[in-house]
Write a protein that holds these residues in place. Structure first.
Motif, PDB file in Angstrom:
ATOM      1  N   CYS A  43       0.829  -1.214   0.000  1.00  0.00           N
ATOM      2  CA  CYS A  43       0.000   0.000   0.000  1.00  0.00           C
ATOM      3  C   CYS A  43       0.860   1.259   0.000  1.00  0.00           C
ATOM      4  O   CYS A  43       0.550   2.224  -0.725  1.00  0.00           O
ATOM      5  CB  CYS A  43      -0.962  -0.006   1.183  1.00  0.00           C
ATOM      6  SG  CYS A  43      -2.269  -1.250   1.038  1.00  0.00           S
ATOM      7  N   ASP A  85      -6.199   1.856   0.025  1.00  0.00           N
ATOM      8  CA  ASP A  85      -6.837   1.984   1.342  1.00  0.00           C
ATOM      9  C   ASP A  85      -6.165   1.034   2.329  1.00  0.00           C
ATOM     10  O   ASP A  85      -6.600  -0.103   2.519  1.00  0.00           O
ATOM     11  CB  ASP A  85      -8.328   1.683   1.217  1.00  0.00           C
ATOM     12  CG  ASP A  85      -9.099   1.910   2.500  1.00  0.00           C
ATOM     13  OD1 ASP A  85      -8.479   2.151   3.563  1.00  0.00           O
ATOM     14  OD2 ASP A  85     -10.338   1.823   2.442  1.00  0.00           O
ATOM     15  N   SER A  90      -8.333  -0.642   5.215  1.00  0.00           N
ATOM     16  CA  SER A  90      -9.189  -1.730   4.713  1.00  0.00           C
ATOM     17  C   SER A  90      -8.349  -2.931   4.306  1.00  0.00           C
ATOM     18  O   SER A  90      -8.745  -4.072   4.531  1.00  0.00           O
ATOM     19  CB  SER A  90     -10.023  -1.250   3.532  1.00  0.00           C
ATOM     20  OG  SER A  90     -10.969  -0.306   3.954  1.00  0.00           O
TER      21      SER A  90
END
Length: 141
Positions: free
Chosen positions: A14, A49, A52
């Motif tokens: 991420c 995200d 999440s």
């Protein structure tokens, strides 16, 4: 040997994706990861995200592919090919990429071979048979 946790793997991808999106300076590992993340637009929402992503569960029973496992396998195969370890994988990968006219599709086929070799090793309680792995790739080419 580096053995990151699930959370660390997800954070790595991420954060690398966020850097890629803002044209930041990537480490060599992040560059490899970003290359494969770009190839998988279906993962972009997940990668955008972190919170999440940390919570998500991917199970075969739900018909889901774990994007972090998939991207990790791309990275592993890329490194194997770069250093030609196991011996012969660089040439076998090259030949398969030529045959399929796609390095990306070749990597997906190689993943299947790697998954089978790892499954066999786990089932048999033995080290992975890397000779069989390269031979399986050669058969596809």
């Amino acid at each position: 040997m580096f053995n990151p946790s699930k959370e660390e793997v997800r954070q790595f991808f991420c954060e690398a994706w966020a850097k890629q999106q803002r044209s930041g300076i990537l480490t060599p590992m992040e560059s490899i990861a970003a290359r494969w993340m770009v190839e998988h637009p279906e993962y972009h929402g997940i990668l955008s995200d972190l919170e999440s992503a940390k919570e998500a569960e991917y199970t075969p029973e739900k018909g889901q592919t774990n994007p972090f496992l998939h991207l990790s396998m791309h990275m592993s195969i890329t490194e194997q090919v770069q250093i030609d370890q196991p011996p012969g994988i660089r040439e076998a990968s090259k030949q398969l990429s030529i045959k399929l006219d796609s390095e990306h599709e070749a990597q997906h086929r190689i993943m299947e071979c790697l998954g089978q070799v790892l499954w066999n090793a786990q089932r048999d309680g033995t080290p992975p048979d890397m000779v069989a792995y390269v031979e399986a790739i050669k058969k596809l080419a």
